[in-house]
Design a protein around this motif. Structure first.
Motif, short mmCIF file in Angstrom:
data_model
loop_
_atom_site.label_atom_id
_atom_site.label_comp_id
_atom_site.label_asym_id
_atom_site.label_seq_id
_atom_site.Cartn_x
_atom_site.Cartn_y
_atom_site.Cartn_z
N PHE A 38 0.86 -1.18 0.00
CA PHE A 38 0.00 0.00 0.00
C PHE A 38 0.90 1.24 0.00
O PHE A 38 1.77 1.37 0.86
N TYR A 40 1.23 5.53 0.00
CA TYR A 40 0.52 6.70 0.49
C TYR A 40 1.26 7.96 0.06
O TYR A 40 2.49 7.99 0.06
N MET A 149 -6.43 -4.66 4.37
CA MET A 149 -7.03 -3.49 3.73
C MET A 149 -7.55 -2.50 4.78
O MET A 149 -7.41 -1.28 4.62
N GLY A 150 -8.14 -3.03 5.84
CA GLY A 150 -8.62 -2.17 6.92
C GLY A 150 -7.48 -1.46 7.63
O GLY A 150 -7.57 -0.26 7.93
N SER A 152 -4.61 -0.73 6.30
CA SER A 152 -4.10 0.26 5.36
C SER A 152 -4.96 1.52 5.38
O SER A 152 -4.43 2.64 5.40
N LYS A 153 -6.26 1.35 5.39
CA LYS A 153 -7.18 2.50 5.43
C LYS A 153 -6.96 3.31 6.71
O LYS A 153 -6.85 4.55 6.68
N ASP A 154 -6.86 2.62 7.83
CA ASP A 154 -6.66 3.31 9.12
C ASP A 154 -5.29 3.98 9.18
O ASP A 154 -5.16 5.08 9.72
N LYS A 156 -3.61 5.10 6.62
CA LYS A 156 -3.68 6.27 5.73
C LYS A 156 -4.25 7.48 6.48
O LYS A 156 -3.71 8.58 6.40
N GLU A 157 -5.32 7.27 7.23
CA GLU A 157 -5.91 8.35 8.02
C GLU A 157 -4.92 8.87 9.05
O GLU A 157 -4.79 10.08 9.25
N GLU A 160 -2.26 10.98 7.50
CA GLU A 160 -2.81 12.29 7.11
C GLU A 160 -3.14 13.15 8.32
O GLU A 160 -3.62 14.27 8.19
#
Length: 171
Positions: A38, A40, A149-150, A152-154, A156-157, A160
């Motif tokens: 992943f 970013y 995937m979860g 990775s999403k967390d 990413k947040e 950021e």
């Protein structure tokens, strides 16, 4: 003599369970994707800040990032370690086992960007009740993919600056 006969049948029964543990039809295909990468992009954020945000995210996600990571090098921007999957179900006849699989975690940060790699490792970790399984079942594999995937999403947040701890300093 009865003890010998009983022990023989116990041995045969256990041998049957072990062979059932490795039944290929239930197992994740060997050629299935094991490494998930992943990438970013976070403009205006330094390597050190991305590294700290990732470290803090993993500390919250795993309870303690030091228990997961063998390498935590802020100067290099890397985190390297190993995790275990959440439990997945494996059935042997009427017996249900909660199994785990191990995976490696590698994180690297540079100014404005970062990369996470998670890769399923052969064999069950010592904490798993399924030591005879070289890979997760098909259902376990699907659960691991969703978990990656979860995460990775967390992450990413968090990278950021929008993660769970972002409102901690907003006072």
């Amino acid at each position: 003599m009865k003890k010998v006969v009983v022990l023989f049948f116990v041995f045969i029964s256990l041998s049957g369970c072990v062979s059932m543990l490795t039944e290929p039809s239930q197992m994740m295909p060997k050629e299935a994707q094991r490494r998930f990468t992943f990438d970013y992009r976070v403009d205006g954020v330094t390597k050190s800040e991305l590294w700290r945000r990732a470290r803090d995210y993993f500390a919250g996600a795993f309870g303690d990032s030091r228990s997961v990571f063998r390498v935590m090098d802020e100067k290099d921007g890397t985190l390297i370690g190993k995790g275990t999957s959440s439990s997945w179900l494996y059935t042997i006849g009427s017996v249900f086992l909660l199994c785990e699989s191990a995976y490696s975690i590698r994180f690297a940060a540079k100014d404005n960007k970062a990369r996470l790699q998670m890769e399923i490792i052969d064999g069950a970790p010592p904490t798993s009740k399924c030591q005879g399984l070289p890979l997760p079942t098909i259902e376990g594999y699907e659960q691991m993919k969703l978990s990656f995937m979860g995460a990775s999403k967390d992450l990413k947040e968090a990278l950021e600056g929008k993660g769970a701890s972002s409102d901690l300093k907003d006072f």
